[in-house]
Design an enzyme around this catalytic site. Structure first.
Site, PDB file in Angstrom:
ATOM      1  CG  ASN A 111      -1.742   1.215   1.387  1.00  0.00           C
ATOM      2  OD1 ASN A 111      -1.825   2.019   0.465  1.00  0.00           O
ATOM      3  ND2 ASN A 111      -2.374   1.381   2.545  1.00  0.00           N
TER       4      ASN A 111
ATOM      5  CE  LYS B 249      -0.329   3.462   4.636  1.00  0.00           C
ATOM      6  NZ  LYS B 249      -0.390   3.636   6.080  1.00  0.00           N
TER       7      LYS B 249
ATOM      8  CG  HIS C 266      -6.153   2.152   4.880  1.00  0.00           C
ATOM      9  ND1 HIS C 266      -5.747   3.151   5.742  1.00  0.00           N
ATOM     10  CD2 HIS C 266      -5.145   1.264   4.830  1.00  0.00           C
ATOM     11  CE1 HIS C 266      -4.530   2.865   6.184  1.00  0.00           C
ATOM     12  NE2 HIS C 266      -4.143   1.726   5.644  1.00  0.00           N
TER      13      HIS C 266
ATOM     14  CD  GLU D 175      -3.195   5.803   6.393  1.00  0.00           C
ATOM     15  OE1 GLU D 175      -3.068   5.776   5.162  1.00  0.00           O
ATOM     16  OE2 GLU D 175      -2.347   5.306   7.170  1.00  0.00           O
TER      17      GLU D 175
ATOM     18  CD  GLU E  19      -3.971  -2.092   7.270  1.00  0.00           C
ATOM     19  OE1 GLU E  19      -2.899  -2.399   6.766  1.00  0.00           O
ATOM     20  OE2 GLU E  19      -4.462  -0.953   7.163  1.00  0.00           O
TER      21      GLU E  19
ATOM     22  N   GLY F 188       2.010   2.302  10.857  1.00  0.00           N
ATOM     23  CA  GLY F 188       2.974   3.362  10.595  1.00  0.00           C
ATOM     24  C   GLY F 188       3.855   3.769  11.759  1.00  0.00           C
TER      25      GLY F 188
ATOM     26  CB  SER G 274       4.372  -1.780  12.229  1.00  0.00           C
ATOM     27  OG  SER G 274       3.981  -0.439  12.464  1.00  0.00           O
TER      28      SER G 274
ATOM     29  N   GLY H  32       2.488  -1.076   4.381  1.00  0.00           N
ATOM     30  CA  GLY H  32       2.582   0.335   4.020  1.00  0.00           C
ATOM     31  C   GLY H  32       4.026   0.748   3.827  1.00  0.00           C
ATOM     32  N   GLY H  33       4.619   1.340   4.851  1.00  0.00           N
ATOM     33  CA  GLY H  33       5.972   1.902   4.754  1.00  0.00           C
ATOM     34  C   GLY H  33       6.994   0.982   4.108  1.00  0.00           C
TER      35      GLY H  33
HETATM   36  P1  PGA Z   1       2.375   0.380   7.716  1.00  0.00           P
HETATM   37  O1  PGA Z   1       0.971   0.672   7.009  1.00  0.00           O
HETATM   38  O2  PGA Z   1       2.888  -0.931   7.163  1.00  0.00           O
HETATM   39  O3  PGA Z   1       3.230   1.518   7.346  1.00  0.00           O
HETATM   40  O4  PGA Z   1       2.110   0.269   9.176  1.00  0.00           O
HETATM   41  C1  PGA Z   1       0.055  -0.360   6.777  1.00  0.00           C
HETATM   42  C2  PGA Z   1      -1.196   0.212   6.164  1.00  0.00           C
HETATM   43  O5  PGA Z   1      -1.637   1.285   6.579  1.00  0.00           O
HETATM   44  O6  PGA Z   1      -1.790  -0.399   5.257  1.00  0.00           O
END
Ligand code: PGA
Length: 264
Positions: free
Chosen positions: A9, A11, A95, A97, A172, A178, A217, A238-239
């Site tokens: 992802n 983002k 999601h 967010e 999640e 994050g 994470s 994500g990251g």
């Molecule tokens: P993250 O994000 O791996 O950076 O924690 C996961 C996500 O929001 O899908």
């Protein structure tokens, strides 16, 4: 037998030059690892680039959101058909967010799920509790309510069909996104098992097919332990999906567990 699935992802990150290096690096890194499924969900302006670079590879691409309507006067919105037109097979929905920053409700997320299924996309439907909800012991209540909204919108028959088809659920926990503080493999397993049991009450066979992936994470360093849990069928990343070595290592961990599961 469920195939593990790793979804990147991105983002709101990337530019043409950087994306190319990233996509080529991932593709090179995963050439010989075909026991799991891999997807990158890129920002909409780069779907064309993803298609150009990933067509005829084993890496699929998808969107990070979609509109619930087919077409019309919806400034800034993107329809399911627009995503499939660009070769997308998956779309991330609900999601946290989107829920918090863009005020998406359970109902909107469910309407989008419905539209995605009808439009031929595989929804990666995110559920998960906030830190406060976690601390108050409300995880199961929240996750159940997020799933129930989808079932109410789709209706029982259509939901069962989605289960049997291909839908993916991403657990999640918002408190793990994050910040490097992933849920422990045991914490993830508990919630994944709760989700699968809930699905099994509707259709035990289909529930066994649904992939429930973990997000929050996920890194190369914790992927192995997470994937070793019986109900953790992959990851939403994500990251770490923006770093070639990290993402490839997470995908390889999924590939590795798939190989072990096949052998047993
Ligand atoms: P993250 O994000 O791996 O950076 O924690 C996961 C996500 O929001 O899908």
């Amino acid at each position: 037998m469920r195939r593990h699935l790793v979804v990147g992802n991105w983002k709101m990150h990337g530019d043409i030059q950087h994306n190319q290096l990233l996509l080529e690096g991932i593709e090179q890194g995963l050439k010989n690892d075909s026991n799991a499924d891999y997807v990158v969900c890129v920002p909409n302006p780069y779907l064309f680039q993803a298609r150009a670079l990933l067509a005829n590879t084993q890496i699929a691409w998808g969107g990070q959101n979609v509109n619930q309507y087919e077409e019309g006067a919806f400034t800034g919105a993107v329809s399911p058909h627009m995503l499939t037109d660009l070769g997308c097979t998956y779309v991330i929905l609900g999601h946290s967010e989107r829920r918090t920053l863009f005020y998406e409700t359970n109902l909107t997320a469910a309407a989008k799920f419905d539209a995605a299924i009808k439009g031929g996309l595989t929804p990666i439907f995110c559920v998960g509790e906030t830190l406060l909800e976690h601390q108050e012991g409300l995880t199961e209540v929240i996750v159940a309510s997020q799933m129930d909204a989808v079932i109410a919108t789709l209706g029982e028959a259509a939901f069962q069909q989605a289960m049997a088809l291909n839908m993916v659920i991403a657990y999640e926990p918002v408190w793990a996104i994050g910040n490097g503080k992933a849920a422990t493999p045991e914490q993830a397993q508990t919630v994944h098992q709760f989700i699968r049991n809930r699905l099994a009450k509707r259709n035990p066979q289909a529930a066994e097919q649904v992939r429930i992936i973990y997000g929050g994470s996920v890194r190369a360093s914790n992927a192995d332990a997470l994937f070793s849990m019986p109900d953790v069928d992959g990851a939403l990343v994500g990251g770490a999906s923006l770093l070639i070595d990290e993402f490839v290592a997470i995908c390889k961990a999924a590939n590795h567990y798939a190989t072990i599961c096949e052998a047993t």
